[in-house]
Design an enzyme around this catalytic site. Structure first.
Site, PDB file in Angstrom:
ATOM      1  N   LYS A 107       0.791  -1.116   0.206  1.00 37.71           N
ATOM      2  CA  LYS A 107      -0.086  -0.299   0.072  1.00 37.71           C
ATOM      3  C   LYS A 107       0.709   1.387   0.063  1.00 37.71           C
ATOM      4  O   LYS A 107       2.023   1.295   0.583  1.00 37.71           O
ATOM      5  CB  LYS A 107      -0.784   0.065   1.296  1.00 37.71           C
ATOM      6  CG  LYS A 107      -2.162   0.845   1.046  1.00 37.71           C
ATOM      7  CD  LYS A 107      -3.170   0.130   0.321  1.00 37.71           C
ATOM      8  CE  LYS A 107      -4.575   0.883   0.053  1.00 37.71           C
ATOM      9  NZ  LYS A 107      -5.534  -0.469  -0.131  1.00 37.71           N
ATOM     10  N   ASP A 147      -6.949   4.095  -4.933  1.00 38.43           N
ATOM     11  CA  ASP A 147      -7.520   3.874  -3.601  1.00 38.43           C
ATOM     12  C   ASP A 147      -8.158   5.165  -3.175  1.00 38.43           C
ATOM     13  O   ASP A 147      -8.544   6.108  -4.143  1.00 38.43           O
ATOM     14  CB  ASP A 147      -6.419   3.560  -2.663  1.00 38.43           C
ATOM     15  CG  ASP A 147      -7.207   2.643  -1.354  1.00 38.43           C
ATOM     16  OD1 ASP A 147      -7.716   3.276  -0.615  1.00 38.43           O
ATOM     17  OD2 ASP A 147      -7.189   1.502  -1.424  1.00 38.43           O
TER      18      ASP A 147
HETATM   19  N1  GLU Z   1      -7.073   0.040  -3.697  1.00 42.88           N
HETATM   20  C1  GLU Z   1      -7.936  -1.035  -3.961  1.00 42.88           C
HETATM   21  C2  GLU Z   1      -7.892  -2.087  -2.915  1.00 42.88           C
HETATM   22  O1  GLU Z   1      -7.764  -1.784  -1.572  1.00 42.88           O
HETATM   23  C3  GLU Z   1      -7.396  -1.858  -5.284  1.00 42.88           C
HETATM   24  C4  GLU Z   1      -6.000  -2.264  -5.105  1.00 42.88           C
HETATM   25  C5  GLU Z   1      -5.559  -2.716  -6.309  1.00 42.88           C
HETATM   26  O2  GLU Z   1      -6.121  -2.834  -7.458  1.00 42.88           O
HETATM   27  O3  GLU Z   1      -4.180  -3.002  -6.475  1.00 42.88           O
HETATM   28  O4  GLU Z   1      -8.275  -3.269  -2.953  1.00 42.88           O
END
Ligand code: GLU
Length: 419
Positions: A107, A147
């Site tokens: 993240k 996100d």
């Molecule tokens: N931000 C989204 C999540 O928390 C997508 C993450 C992604 O597609 O890598 O799942």
């Protein structure tokens, strides 16, 4: 009374500990999985429109890559903290594992308020953040995505910046891009759609008629507004309450979500939408509904309000909306909960499809994406439900999902010889 622990990383670790204990996990495997593999903190300087240079703080955390390159979104949020990003990176590892896609978890985040920034300032921030973390990421290493408060345009700038850094077009470095530059059809509403497939399967299990179900959705961003639209479109459910970060609207007879979407686009907020009465974010969580969909941010259902929840099912589209204390209360109340990293794993699953298409340079139809997403989500839900039933009431769905996920990661680590 002791104060409730609200540090997301401490919460993520305690959820992990509970599941690890339930399956009597190896001590070394626990030690590896309780902490991220790598943490990067960077400076992101931006020349603001005023001429002044402001230095923002950014993070990228890679939690575990035993099952594949790390994967996870980037948040632009004024209250971002390193511990939040660490927690979210751990949840990404469980998410890619429960969805059974060949990734680990990561993240990123930048402490900033995008709502107060111009488009040019945001572009600078996005590009300079990628310059700062450029050596840390890559299509085979770590693949970011959107996100909270980041979107496809931001992903396009980031992909462009990374491509400049490495000297060739590298669309596979980031997912959630606009279609025109290598995005996948069906990525926009994938988080919500994945949630719908989970809700459909949960409703079959609970023998709940979705056509007659009333629904409250907290949050009107990447996940929430599509969830409200899709519940109506796919199942004919009645959306009785919606909210954004400031406030919401409630109408027991149902809201016109399409009108609300238009209203929000025009006014930048839901406050004042004429379809119902005003409701606060807190009040929305306590409404008597069949399905509650928290689709905003973490720590919304806590020890102090969980007993007031009046829903039969909670489908968590946000990351980390429920604290462990609240989980216990909801379990005692008999609320059926589809945990975040299962319920919202549709987003990263279509991210995976996007990345595969980028690596192949061959693109699928939206139908194909939906079909594959449905298959993945249905399988993931039933893998978790099987474990839930195997433990016969001893665990809730979050613990069941954790058990499935952590064991897959543990197996990969063991086969690779990490412990
Ligand atoms: N931000 C989204 C999540 O928390 C997508 C993450 C992604 O597609 O890598 O799942």
């Amino acid at each position: 009374m002791s104060k409730e622990e609200l540090n997301p990383f401490k919460i993520a670790q305690s959820q992990f500990d509970t599941a690890a204990e339930l399956v009597n996990m190896d001590k070394a495997a626990r030690a590896i999985m309780r902490e991220p593999l790598r943490v990067l903190e960077v400076q992101v300087p931006v020349r603001m429109d005023s001429g002044e240079v402001r230095v923002f703080k950014g993070f990228r955390v890679q939690h575990n890559d035993a099952r594949g390159p790390t994967k996870g979104g980037i948040r632009f949020h004024p209250e971002e903290t390193l511990d939040t990003v660490k927690a979210l990176s751990m949840w990404m590892t469980w998410k890619t594992s429960v969805a059974d896609i060949p990734y680990g978890g990561a993240k990123g985040g930048v402490i900033c308020n995008p709502k107060e920034m111009s488009k040019r300032e945001l572009e600078q921030l996005s590009r300079n953040y990628i310059r700062a973390i450029g050596r840390f990421i890559g299509p085979e290493k770590d693949i970011p995505a959107p996100d909270v408060y980041t979107d496809p345009q931001i992903m396009a700038w980031m992909m462009d910046e990374y491509s400049h850094l490495v000297g060739y077009n590298a669309p596979g470095v980031i997912t959630g891009k606009p279609i025109e530059v290598g995005g996948s059809l069906g990525r926009g509403d994938a988080t919500a759609l994945g949630g719908m497939y989970n809700i459909r399967e949960a409703a079959k299990f609970l023998k709940m008629d979705l056509k007659k179900a009333s629904v409250a959705v907290q949050g009107f961003g990447n996940a929430g507004h599509f969830a409200a639209t899709l519940m109506k479109k796919m199942f004919g459910s009645k959306i009785v309450a919606i909210s954004d970060s400031k406030s919401g609207v409630y109408n027991p007879d149902g809201l016109d979500v399409d009108e609300a979407v238009k209203y929000k686009e025009k006014n930048g907020q839901l406050a004042g939408f004429p379809g119902g009465q005003k409701v606060s974010n807190e009040e929305l969580l306590e409404l008597k509904v069949d399905i509650l969909i928290p689709a905003a941010i973490e720590n919304q259902l806590r020890k102090d309000n969980a007993s007031k929840v009046n829903a039969k099912m909670i489908a968590e589209l946000a990351n980390g909306p429920t604290t462990p204390e609240a989980d216990k209360i909801l379990k005692e109340k008999g609320v059926f909960l589809i945990p975040d990293f299962l319920c919202n794993s549709g987003g990263v699953t279509v991210s995976y499809f996007e990345w595969v298409q980028n690596l192949y340079s061959y693109y699928w139809s939206e139908e194909e994406v939906h079909e594959k997403l449905d298959a993945k989500m249905t399988k993931a839900f039933h893998d978790v439900l099987d474990t839930y039933q195997k433990f016969g009431g001893k665990v809730n769905m979050r613990e069941a999902a954790n058990i499935v996920s952590i064991q897959r990661v543990e197996t990969a680590m063991r086969i690779r010889g990490w412990f």
